[in-house]
Each structure stands twice: as C-alpha cells, then as structure tokens.
Design an enzyme around this catalytic site. Structure first.
Site, mmCIF file in Angstrom:
data_model
loop_
_atom_site.group_PDB
_atom_site.id
_atom_site.type_symbol
_atom_site.label_atom_id
_atom_site.label_comp_id
_atom_site.label_asym_id
_atom_site.label_seq_id
_atom_site.Cartn_x
_atom_site.Cartn_y
_atom_site.Cartn_z
ATOM 1 N N ARG A 16 33.615 -18.817 -13.403
ATOM 2 C CA ARG A 16 32.871 -18.826 -14.521
ATOM 3 C C ARG A 16 31.836 -18.117 -14.653
ATOM 4 O O ARG A 16 31.343 -18.086 -13.664
ATOM 5 C CB ARG A 16 32.618 -19.442 -15.174
ATOM 6 C CG ARG A 16 33.827 -21.422 -15.648
ATOM 7 C CD ARG A 16 34.809 -20.382 -16.651
ATOM 8 N NE ARG A 16 35.757 -20.536 -17.035
ATOM 9 C CZ ARG A 16 36.835 -21.629 -16.668
ATOM 10 N NH1 ARG A 16 37.574 -20.177 -15.584
ATOM 11 N NH2 ARG A 16 38.263 -21.749 -17.594
ATOM 12 N N ASN A 25 24.693 -34.838 -33.337
ATOM 13 C CA ASN A 25 24.546 -35.307 -31.553
ATOM 14 C C ASN A 25 23.546 -34.663 -30.707
ATOM 15 O O ASN A 25 23.748 -34.254 -29.473
ATOM 16 C CB ASN A 25 25.597 -33.209 -31.621
ATOM 17 C CG ASN A 25 26.442 -33.844 -29.640
ATOM 18 O OD1 ASN A 25 26.764 -34.503 -29.270
ATOM 19 N ND2 ASN A 25 27.125 -32.267 -29.549
ATOM 20 N N SER A 61 31.421 -17.311 -28.923
ATOM 21 C CA SER A 61 31.941 -18.023 -27.722
ATOM 22 C C SER A 61 32.576 -16.770 -26.958
ATOM 23 O O SER A 61 34.344 -15.692 -27.018
ATOM 24 C CB SER A 61 32.113 -18.702 -27.642
ATOM 25 O OG SER A 61 33.086 -19.192 -26.321
ATOM 26 N N TYR A 90 38.610 -24.808 -31.807
ATOM 27 C CA TYR A 90 36.697 -24.790 -31.842
ATOM 28 C C TYR A 90 37.159 -23.687 -31.202
ATOM 29 O O TYR A 90 36.497 -22.851 -32.117
ATOM 30 C CB TYR A 90 36.376 -25.202 -30.523
ATOM 31 C CG TYR A 90 35.633 -24.582 -29.808
ATOM 32 C CD1 TYR A 90 34.172 -24.424 -30.295
ATOM 33 C CD2 TYR A 90 35.627 -23.976 -28.453
ATOM 34 C CE1 TYR A 90 32.998 -23.955 -30.489
ATOM 35 C CE2 TYR A 90 34.159 -23.740 -28.511
ATOM 36 C CZ TYR A 90 33.402 -23.701 -29.438
ATOM 37 O OH TYR A 90 31.832 -22.951 -27.986
ATOM 38 N N ARG A 125 42.873 -28.668 -15.983
ATOM 39 C CA ARG A 125 42.944 -29.231 -16.563
ATOM 40 C C ARG A 125 44.013 -27.545 -18.003
ATOM 41 O O ARG A 125 43.733 -26.910 -18.096
ATOM 42 C CB ARG A 125 41.642 -28.576 -16.982
ATOM 43 C CG ARG A 125 41.005 -29.184 -18.503
ATOM 44 C CD ARG A 125 39.473 -29.513 -18.696
ATOM 45 N NE ARG A 125 38.865 -28.305 -18.464
ATOM 46 C CZ ARG A 125 37.292 -28.113 -18.661
ATOM 47 N NH1 ARG A 125 36.420 -29.203 -18.920
ATOM 48 N NH2 ARG A 125 37.056 -27.212 -18.984
ATOM 49 N N LYS A 167 35.470 -19.657 -34.524
ATOM 50 C CA LYS A 167 34.317 -19.224 -33.110
ATOM 51 C C LYS A 167 35.035 -17.599 -33.890
ATOM 52 O O LYS A 167 34.144 -16.469 -34.099
ATOM 53 C CB LYS A 167 33.897 -18.354 -31.971
ATOM 54 C CG LYS A 167 33.499 -19.750 -31.619
ATOM 55 C CD LYS A 167 32.220 -20.045 -32.156
ATOM 56 C CE LYS A 167 31.670 -21.422 -32.026
ATOM 57 N NZ LYS A 167 30.280 -21.290 -32.867
HETATM 58 C C1 WQD Z 1 33.866 -24.772 -16.463
HETATM 59 C C2 WQD Z 1 34.808 -24.659 -14.467
HETATM 60 C C3 WQD Z 1 36.910 -26.146 -15.058
HETATM 61 C C4 WQD Z 1 34.550 -30.407 -15.573
HETATM 62 C C5 WQD Z 1 33.620 -24.338 -22.484
HETATM 63 C C6 WQD Z 1 34.326 -24.387 -23.575
HETATM 64 C C7 WQD Z 1 34.067 -22.611 -23.731
HETATM 65 C C8 WQD Z 1 32.146 -23.135 -23.690
HETATM 66 C C9 WQD Z 1 31.824 -23.767 -22.711
HETATM 67 C C10 WQD Z 1 31.690 -24.284 -25.524
HETATM 68 C C11 WQD Z 1 36.258 -24.789 -15.227
HETATM 69 C C12 WQD Z 1 35.608 -26.880 -14.097
HETATM 70 C C13 WQD Z 1 35.222 -28.343 -15.442
HETATM 71 C C14 WQD Z 1 34.892 -30.613 -14.987
HETATM 72 C C15 WQD Z 1 36.004 -28.992 -13.141
HETATM 73 N N1 WQD Z 1 31.478 -22.789 -25.287
HETATM 74 N N2 WQD Z 1 35.614 -27.406 -14.483
HETATM 75 N N3 WQD Z 1 35.641 -30.416 -14.133
HETATM 76 O O1 WQD Z 1 36.029 -24.781 -19.786
HETATM 77 O O2 WQD Z 1 34.518 -22.921 -19.356
HETATM 78 O O3 WQD Z 1 33.849 -23.614 -21.295
HETATM 79 O O4 WQD Z 1 32.412 -25.075 -22.660
HETATM 80 O O5 WQD Z 1 30.621 -24.783 -26.253
HETATM 81 O O6 WQD Z 1 34.300 -22.818 -25.428
HETATM 82 O O7 WQD Z 1 35.896 -23.960 -23.405
HETATM 83 O O8 WQD Z 1 33.438 -24.968 -19.065
HETATM 84 O O9 WQD Z 1 31.712 -26.426 -18.134
HETATM 85 O O10 WQD Z 1 34.377 -27.068 -19.131
HETATM 86 O O11 WQD Z 1 34.531 -26.078 -17.363
HETATM 87 O O12 WQD Z 1 36.440 -28.658 -12.105
HETATM 88 O O13 WQD Z 1 34.496 -32.245 -14.600
HETATM 89 O O14 WQD Z 1 34.904 -25.985 -14.350
HETATM 90 O O15 WQD Z 1 38.153 -26.275 -15.219
HETATM 91 O O16 WQD Z 1 36.999 -23.800 -14.076
HETATM 92 P P1 WQD Z 1 34.552 -23.936 -20.320
HETATM 93 P P2 WQD Z 1 33.579 -25.839 -18.417
#
Ligand code: WQD
Length: 339
Positions: A232, A35, A125, A150, A296, A154
């Site tokens: 977040r 990757n 995580s 996934y 989502r 963890k």
């Molecule tokens: C953040 C926010 C989305 C994309 C994930 C994994 C976690 C981790 C990090 C990995 C959310 C919103 C996102 C988009 C959006 N570890 N969003 N439009 O889901 O908090 O965490 O990545 O290695 O285990 O679950 O991160 O960046 O995907 O989303 O509105 O196109 O942004 O709904 O609220 P997430 P994210």
C-alpha cells in the site's frame, strides 16, 4: 475568505482545518459527531489558536442543509469529508452507507448549484481502481467494479459530481483519490481516533504496541509481492491535508482546466505490511507482537500511486516519508486518553 469543511472534526478533516487556518482562511465546520468528539475542536484550537465556526449538523437533514447555506451565503469553497468509511460495516449495512454518503452529497450539491459560483473538493479513494493492472496507478487507470458499498459510494459520488458539473459550469470541483492516509499532527493534539477495534493497519499496530490489543494479525503472506504481504501507499495525513488546500486554491484562482478534475494523493512509494511493521519497530524502538493469518477478503494485492499529475499540475508533493508518518501516529497513540 470563508471555507466550509464538512466532517471537519474527522481524521483528515481536522488536519485540513488546521492547514486552512494556517493559510488564513476562515473555516466553518459542520459535523454530526457520529464518529468523533468535540475534543477534536479543542485540539484544533490548541494548535492554531483560532476557533473555527462550528455547527453540529447532520447533512442527511435536507432542510437543515438548505437553512445552513441560506445563513452562510458568503461561503467561497466547500471541502466535503463527511461520510462513513468502514468497508466491513458498509457490506453489512449498505443502505446506511448510501444514505450517509450519497444523499448528503446530493443535498450539498443542490445548494451549491443555486449559487453564482462554487468550488467543491471531494474525498475520493484509490479504492475506485480496485486491483489495477499496472503500478504505479495513474488517474487514467480504469475504474473497477467496487468491492464494497463503501467503495461504490466513492465511485458513484465522483459520477454524481461529474454529471452535475457538466450542466452547471459555475460549479468547479476536484476529487482527490487518497491512497492510505496515516499519522497525526506533529503536536499530537489531533490524530486518528478509531472507535472500537481498529480495522486499519496503523492504529492496530500502535494499539497493540501500547498493550490495548494482544497481537496484530497480518492478513496473508502468500501474495505475489517481495515478502508475500500486501503493498500500500501510506501517506502522512498532514500531506493529505495540504493537498486539499492547494486543490482549493486551484479552483479559487480559476486555474483548473475543466470543472471536474481528479488527482491521486499518495507518496508514490509502495510498502508491504512487513515493511510497515519493521518501520514501526525502528521508530518506536519497540518489538511488535504479530502473527501471520489468512488473507482478508476484499484486499487487493498492491496499490500505490503515480503522483505525477498532482506533482505537476497541483504543484503538490508528499513531504513526509513512511517513518515520519508512523512516528507521528505512535506519538499520538501515547498521548490519547485510554478507555
Ligand atoms: C492495509 C494493509 C491489510 C489490518 C482501507 C479502505 C480504503 C481506505 C483506507 C478509507 C492491508 C493489512 C490491516 C490488520 C493487516 N479508505 N492489515 N492487519 O484496506 O488498504 O484501505 O482504508 O477511508 O478504502 O479499503 O487499509 O489499513 O485496512 O490495510 O495485515 O489488522 O494492512 O490486509 O494489506 P486498506 P488497511
């Protein structure tokens, strides 16, 4: 002192290699390049001027793992990033995730338990907390049923390490529970390289702003938060990387209170998706094309860290804020080759 970084050419791994080299550690990187690319190795050398030892090795190959440790008896610590991390892909192909994330962990631990002593840092995580009932989330919050294979890798990963540490007192380990690492090194020589359509918010934003994607979809604005979008804890990848170095030093100096410890790695600050978009528009001086769409599946409403334990015990604290991190991601986006 020689430190092994598995997945050392990945996003957080590469930034951690830079911080380790800056502190004078000799770094050995293992990566299977599934990757990432060797360009990342060039980026690391361009920043630090020191070529780390690199071995292309797949940790799923148990014999190769055994041989690697046989020929590197002088490794003092292991920072284990190598893993698959796409939540959606893990739902479609769970066995790939269990093989990539669990088998590999077991093989590495099997070798470490043969050594007189070993120090092990694990990438965990905040996903292990699911939707926590109180914010900010401390390390004592209950672990929830995982929402994806996934996330489960963890949780299971932490349990495997904990159980192993219980019977091997000479194995010392720290699991770092990251919140949402974002951003890039200030040099823009390394950063996040999502393959295909990004699943995560920040790369989707920067790719939209640069014209590679038409529009960002904001997943839901009917959540119980100040503006209806999810909250977040976005943490700069360089701060995340530094947390690994201090965690490793704690183990190397025998400062740990038990041989399995966990720490949250976040800023302690929650931001909504709309706040992230505003911060991006401010630092980039660009208007972002976005629309609100449905939620989502699997997203939690809110997750931000109580960082007291890492602050007090590791002596680590995030130094960068959201705008710093987003600006570094934007600069990186403007540097990388477009495909
Ligand atoms: C953040 C926010 C989305 C994309 C994930 C994994 C976690 C981790 C990090 C990995 C959310 C919103 C996102 C988009 C959006 N570890 N969003 N439009 O889901 O908090 O965490 O990545 O290695 O285990 O679950 O991160 O960046 O995907 O989303 O509105 O196109 O942004 O709904 O609220 P997430 P994210």
């Amino acid at each position: 002192m020689k430190i092994l970084v598995t997945g050392g050419l990945g996003f957080i791994g590469s930034h951690t290699v830079v911080q380790l080299q800056k502190k004078g550690y000799q770094v050995v990187i293992i990566d299977n390049l599934s990757n990432t690319t060797l360009d990342v190795l060039e980026g690391i050398v361009a920043i630090t001027g020191q070529p780390p030892i690199f071995e292309k090795l797949d940790l799923k190959d148990k014999a190769a793992v055994q041989n690697f440790f046989k020929s590197h008896q002088d490794i003092q610590g292991v920072i284990h990033f190598a893993a698959s991390k796409a939540v959606g892909e893990s739902v479609v192909n769970p066995l790939l995730y269990y093989e990539n994330n669990i088998n590999t962990l077991v093989y590495v631990l099997q070798e470490l338990t043969k050594l007189k002593s070993s120090n092990f840092i694990f990438s965990s995580s905040c996903t292990v907390y699911g939707q926590a009932s109180t914010m900010p989330i401390s390390e004592t919050a209950p672990i929830k049923v995982a929402q994806s294979p996934y996330g489960n890798t963890k949780q299971i990963g932490e349990e495997i390490i904990k159980d192993t540490c219980q019977v091997y007192p000479k194995l010392k380990s720290i699991a770092l529970r990251y919140f949402n690492p974002i951003g890039a090194h200030e040099s823009s020589k390394i950063g996040e390289l999502p393959i295909g359509v990004p699943q995560n918010l920040i790369p989707y934003i920067t790719q939209t702003a640069i014209g590679k994607r038409a529009q960002l979809s904001v997943f839901g604005n009917d959540y119980p938060t100040i503006d209806g979008t999810c909250v977040r804890d976005y943490i700069h990848v360089v701060d995340t990387a530094k947390a690994h170095v201090v965690a490793l030093q704690r183990l190397l100096n025998n400062e740990n209170q038990s041989n399995f410890e966990v720490f949250n790695i976040g800023t302690g600050q929650g931001s909504t998706v709309l706040e992230v978009i505003k911060a991006f528009e401010k630092v980039s001086n660009t208007k972002l094309n976005y629309k609100i769409v449905g939620r989502r599946p699997g997203d939690v409403v809110s997750a931000f860290a109580d960082t007291t334990k890492a602050n007090n015990i590791l002596g680590w604290k995030a130094e960068y804020n959201l705008e710093d991190a987003i600006l570094s991601a934007w600069k990186w986006q403007n540097t990388i080759k477009q495909d």
